[in-house]
Design an enzyme around this catalytic site. Structure first.
Site, short mmCIF file in Angstrom:
data_model
loop_
_atom_site.label_atom_id
_atom_site.label_comp_id
_atom_site.label_asym_id
_atom_site.label_seq_id
_atom_site.Cartn_x
_atom_site.Cartn_y
_atom_site.Cartn_z
N CYS A 110 -102.97 -135.79 7.58
CA CYS A 110 -103.03 -135.29 8.96
C CYS A 110 -103.55 -136.41 9.85
O CYS A 110 -104.48 -137.13 9.49
CB CYS A 110 -103.97 -134.08 9.02
SG CYS A 110 -104.09 -133.34 10.66
N HIS A 153 -97.01 -127.05 9.01
CA HIS A 153 -98.21 -127.87 9.23
C HIS A 153 -98.58 -127.87 10.72
O HIS A 153 -99.74 -127.73 11.09
CB HIS A 153 -97.97 -129.30 8.73
CG HIS A 153 -99.14 -130.22 8.91
ND1 HIS A 153 -99.87 -130.72 7.87
CD2 HIS A 153 -99.72 -130.73 10.04
CE1 HIS A 153 -100.85 -131.49 8.35
NE2 HIS A 153 -100.77 -131.50 9.66
N GLU A 154 -97.56 -128.03 11.57
CA GLU A 154 -97.82 -128.10 13.03
C GLU A 154 -98.20 -126.74 13.61
O GLU A 154 -99.12 -126.65 14.42
CB GLU A 154 -96.60 -128.66 13.76
CG GLU A 154 -96.17 -130.05 13.32
CD GLU A 154 -97.32 -131.04 13.29
OE1 GLU A 154 -97.27 -131.96 12.44
OE2 GLU A 154 -98.29 -130.92 14.07
N HIS A 157 -101.73 -125.93 13.12
CA HIS A 157 -102.63 -126.54 14.10
C HIS A 157 -102.82 -125.64 15.33
O HIS A 157 -103.88 -125.60 15.93
CB HIS A 157 -102.12 -127.91 14.56
CG HIS A 157 -102.48 -129.05 13.65
ND1 HIS A 157 -103.76 -129.32 13.25
CD2 HIS A 157 -101.70 -129.98 13.06
CE1 HIS A 157 -103.76 -130.37 12.45
NE2 HIS A 157 -102.52 -130.79 12.30
O1 K2U Z 1 -101.25 -134.43 11.64
C1 K2U Z 1 -100.12 -134.01 11.92
O2 K2U Z 1 -99.91 -132.89 12.35
C2 K2U Z 1 -98.96 -134.90 11.60
C3 K2U Z 1 -98.74 -134.95 10.13
C4 K2U Z 1 -97.72 -133.87 9.82
C5 K2U Z 1 -97.43 -133.58 8.39
C6 K2U Z 1 -98.28 -133.93 7.37
C7 K2U Z 1 -97.95 -133.62 6.06
C8 K2U Z 1 -96.78 -132.96 5.77
C9 K2U Z 1 -95.94 -132.61 6.79
C10 K2U Z 1 -96.26 -132.92 8.09
C11 K2U Z 1 -98.36 -136.39 9.87
O3 K2U Z 1 -97.01 -136.53 9.93
S1 K2U Z 1 -99.12 -136.99 8.45
C12 K2U Z 1 -98.39 -138.47 8.09
C13 K2U Z 1 -97.02 -138.36 7.54
C14 K2U Z 1 -96.13 -139.34 7.88
C15 K2U Z 1 -94.85 -139.29 7.36
C16 K2U Z 1 -94.47 -138.28 6.49
C17 K2U Z 1 -95.37 -137.28 6.17
C18 K2U Z 1 -96.66 -137.33 6.68
NI NI Z 2 -102.02 -132.42 11.09
#
Ligand code: K2U
Ligand code: NI
Length: 183
Positions: A110, A153-154, A157
């Site tokens: 995250c 995931h989003e 949040h």
């Molecule tokens: O913090 C966030 O919401 C963005 C996350 C979203 C995410 C994390 C894990 C699994 C799915 C979505 C970032 O994208 S974490 C970094 C990342 C970069 C590329 C691929 C997966 C995760």
């Molecule tokens: Ni996140």
């Protein structure tokens, strides 16, 4: 331009509270914010821009990660079947989901968490979402596998839920019965 200094980290209140719906039609400020969120995710995947501005790569971002308790999120990624997703969404709602679960075999990270949190994050394998997109159009998305994980995931949040809240505390690497990895 959004950079990592604009992203709040664990302990910031908006990351653990339920965000407020965005008034429709969106005002200019909300439109600009959501556009900037999408641009940040795109920039974070650009080798030159991400290096120049020290951006951590991401595939999604939710407004509470900017300290804004508003139900807005943006995604930019291609799933493993070559389907591309690149848009912003107001007030996304999961209207149905499968019983079947999935997970990313290497766990999740995250942008608001500056540490590794090892473990399996069980997610719904398939979800149907209703939202208003960046252009103000009502959309209905049927997602499965990796795309479903990113959106969950989003949307978590927006509900004050962090990915590690889903990890089994007694056995972090326990895979849910019948669940298949999406990667
Ligand atoms: O913090 C966030 O919401 C963005 C996350 C979203 C995410 C994390 C894990 C699994 C799915 C979505 C970032 O994208 S974490 C970094 C990342 C970069 C590329 C691929 C997966 C995760
Ligand atoms: Ni996140």
């Amino acid at each position: 331009m959004i950079t990592m200094k604009d992203i709040v980290r664990e302990g910031y209140p908006t990351l653990t509270e339920s965000a407020a719906p965005v008034e429709m039609p969106p005002n200019k400020e909300d439109q600009e914010t959501l556009t900037d969120m999408l641009t940040f995710i795109q920039n974070s995947q650009d080798p030159e821009i991400s290096e120049k501005y020290e951006l951590r790569p991401g595939v999604g971002l939710a407004a509470p990660q900017l300290g804004l308790s508003k139900r807005m999120m943006a995604v930019h990624f291609e799933d493993l079947n070559g389907n591309s997703y690149s848009d912003g969404y107001y007030n996304p709602k999961i209207i149905s989901h499968s019983v079947e679960q999935t997970y990313i075999s290497t766990g999740e990270g995250c942008l608001s968490v500056d540490r590794e949190v090892p473990g399996i994050v069980p997610r719904h394998m398939r979800i149907t979402i209703k939202a208003i997109n960046l252009n103000g159009e009502p959309v209905k998305l049927r997602l499965k596998g990796y795309a479903a994980v990113v959106f969950q995931h989003e949307i978590d949040h927006l509900n004050g839920i962090m990915f590690y809240d889903h990890i089994n505390k007694n056995d972090p690497f326990k895979t849910p019965d019948g669940a298949k990895p999406c990667d």
